[in-house]
Design an enzyme around this catalytic site. Structure first.
Site, PDB file in Angstrom:
ATOM      1  NE  ARG A  31      25.038  23.539  15.308  1.00 42.09           N
ATOM      2  CZ  ARG A  31      23.888  23.830  15.935  1.00 42.09           C
ATOM      3  NH1 ARG A  31      23.444  25.071  15.949  1.00 42.09           N
ATOM      4  NH2 ARG A  31      23.197  22.901  16.549  1.00 42.09           N
ATOM      5  CG  HIS A  76      20.843  18.404  14.917  1.00 39.07           C
ATOM      6  ND1 HIS A  76      22.009  18.298  15.654  1.00 39.07           N
ATOM      7  CD2 HIS A  76      20.158  19.448  15.460  1.00 39.07           C
ATOM      8  CE1 HIS A  76      22.019  19.216  16.584  1.00 39.07           C
ATOM      9  NE2 HIS A  76      20.923  19.934  16.492  1.00 39.07           N
ATOM     10  CD  GLN A  88      17.423  18.410  18.869  1.00 42.97           C
ATOM     11  OE1 GLN A  88      18.161  19.373  18.935  1.00 42.97           O
ATOM     12  NE2 GLN A  88      16.505  18.163  19.780  1.00 42.97           N
ATOM     13  CG  ASP A 115      13.743  22.111  12.617  1.00 48.28           C
ATOM     14  OD1 ASP A 115      13.821  23.150  13.305  1.00 48.28           O
ATOM     15  OD2 ASP A 115      14.722  21.640  11.991  1.00 48.28           O
ATOM     16  CB  CYS A 145      15.307  20.473  17.283  1.00 45.21           C
ATOM     17  SG  CYS A 145      14.972  21.496  15.832  1.00 45.21           S
ATOM     18  NE  ARG A 179      21.091  18.186  21.555  1.00 39.72           N
ATOM     19  CZ  ARG A 179      21.397  19.167  20.694  1.00 39.72           C
ATOM     20  NH1 ARG A 179      20.501  20.070  20.391  1.00 39.72           N
ATOM     21  NH2 ARG A 179      22.583  19.198  20.095  1.00 39.72           N
TER      22      ARG A 179
HETATM   23  N1   CP Z   1      18.461  22.293  18.766  1.00 45.81           N
HETATM   24  C1   CP Z   1      19.665  22.849  18.560  1.00 45.81           C
HETATM   25  O1   CP Z   1      20.587  22.224  18.042  1.00 45.81           O
HETATM   26  O2   CP Z   1      19.760  24.128  18.985  1.00 45.81           O
HETATM   27  P1   CP Z   1      20.988  25.114  18.745  1.00 45.81           P
HETATM   28  O3   CP Z   1      20.990  25.464  17.264  1.00 45.81           O
HETATM   29  O4   CP Z   1      20.725  26.285  19.615  1.00 45.81           O
HETATM   30  O5   CP Z   1      22.260  24.403  19.117  1.00 45.81           O
HETATM   31  N1  NVA Z   2      16.935  22.582  10.945  1.00 46.14           N
HETATM   32  C1  NVA Z   2      17.471  23.587  11.829  1.00 46.14           C
HETATM   33  C2  NVA Z   2      17.826  22.972  13.145  1.00 46.14           C
HETATM   34  C3  NVA Z   2      18.401  23.930  14.161  1.00 46.14           C
HETATM   35  C4  NVA Z   2      18.769  23.254  15.442  1.00 46.14           C
HETATM   36  C5  NVA Z   2      18.670  24.246  11.191  1.00 46.14           C
HETATM   37  O1  NVA Z   2      19.483  23.539  10.592  1.00 46.14           O
HETATM   38  O2  NVA Z   2      18.791  25.472  11.268  1.00 46.14           O
END
Ligand code: CP
Ligand code: NVA
Length: 317
Positions: free
Chosen positions: A111, A138, A141, A233, A273, A301
């Site tokens: 990440r 993502h 997701q 989101d 998400c 997930r």
């Molecule tokens: N939806 C998602 O990726 O959540 P987190 O940021 O908690 O991993």
């Molecule tokens: N768009 C959000 C998604 C989190 C799962 C972010 O990047 O923070």
């Protein structure tokens, strides 16, 4: 925003990386969705599927769902995980990180703030690299979300997915994944906050080939009308905290509330998400709505990522 020069579709035996949605072929996505359904039904059958395998989790940003579900997925299939937090490439070059990790682990889940970090890890590591969220995508997701939609509506062809809000990483991955699976995808956001033009161009070509529709507009009512699933989101993603106040005012007419959700089909589901900011992009009433499926998404997930791990590690489902 420069995109890696990846062709829309390539051909090979199986996926080796999942740096972004299109690293999987269409057939591989369909196979993965079938596999995820089988895993969800009989998780015990996979208890040894990753026996002897180790996976590194590298997280530059916080996570609840992604970290928990990858750790559990790997452990429930008999594998091991190692976790590292912090900027990748701060202490030593990314290419050196990659060539250390490939000596110890069978896959890397990362990440990152920048997609370029994931692409560079994948370039230098012989172990497959999975994108656990970047600034652009993502993809894990999106896989889980189309799985959730298919559980509710069955065949995905011709189903309409509406996204209301920021044209962000989650929106990009959903757009690419929905388009290739023959779903109609429509996104509404304020001008200046719409999805990346190159990703829209790519999704448009994919939608044309799949016979699906892709709409990008500023009008939330237009996208929600007739939708099977309404998705939103946060307005400020991780890393955009300094813009949060300004974004709250720019996005104020893009809240998913009962008035907007009522324009969707009577059996439409609500998706997010998570994490959600109640009172901003979504109201508490919609989060708690009987047709909200946000916690099914979170559960899925786990199942979808188990299927993904089997795919990139070349294990049978
Ligand atoms: N939806 C998602 O990726 O959540 P987190 O940021 O908690 O991993
Ligand atoms: N768009 C959000 C998604 C989190 C799962 C972010 O990047 O923070």
């Amino acid at each position: 925003m420069a995109l890696a020069l990846v062709p829309d579709q390539i051909s090979r035996v199986r996926a080796t990386d999942f740096t972004q949605d299109l690293d999987l072929l269409d057939d591989e996505v369909w196979r993965l969705l079938d596999c995820a359904a089988g895993i969800k039904q009989a998780p015990g059958r996979y208890a040894q599927a990753l026996s002897g395998k180790s996976v590194a989790l590298l997280f530059e940003k916080p996570s609840l769902r992604t970290r928990m579900t990858f750790e559990l997925a790997i452990k429930q299939m008999g594998g091991q995980t190692v976790f590292s937090e912090g900027r990748i490439g701060a202490r030593e070059p990314i290419k050196d990180v990659a060539r250390n990790l490939e000596r110890w682990v069978h896959a890397i889940v990362a990440r990152t703030f920048s997609q370029a970090t994931i692409d560079e890890l994948a370039l230098w590591s012989s172990a497959p690299v999975i994108n656990a969220l970047s600034d652009l995508y993502h993809p894990c997701q999106a896989l889980s979300d189309v799985f959730t939609i298919s559980e509710v509506f069955g065949d995905l062809h011709g189903k309409k997915l509406a996204f209301v809000g920021d044209g962000n990483n989650v929106a990009h991955s959903l757009m690419l994944t929905a388009a290739r699976l023959g779903m109609d995808f429509a996104i509404a956001g304020p001008s200046g906050y719409q999805p990346d033009a190159e990703i829209v161009a790519r999704a448009t070509r994919i939608a044309a080939a799949a016979g699906s529709a892709l709409t990008v507009t500023t009008d939330p009512a237009e996208v929600v009308r007739g939708a099977h699933a309404v998705y939103t989101d946060v307005w400020a993603s991780m890393g955009q905290e300094a813009e949060a106040d300004q974004r709250r005012s720019v996005f104020s007419s893009y809240q998913v509330n009962e008035t907007l959700f009522d324009l969707a089909r009577p059996d439409a589901i609500f998706l997010h998400c998570l994490p959600a900011k109640r009172g901003e992009e979504v109201t508490d009433a919609i989060m708690e709505h009987p047709r909200s499926r946000v916690f099914d998404q979170a559960e899925n997930r786990l199942h979808a990522q188990k299927a993904l791990l089997l795919e990139v590690l070349g294990a049978r489902c």
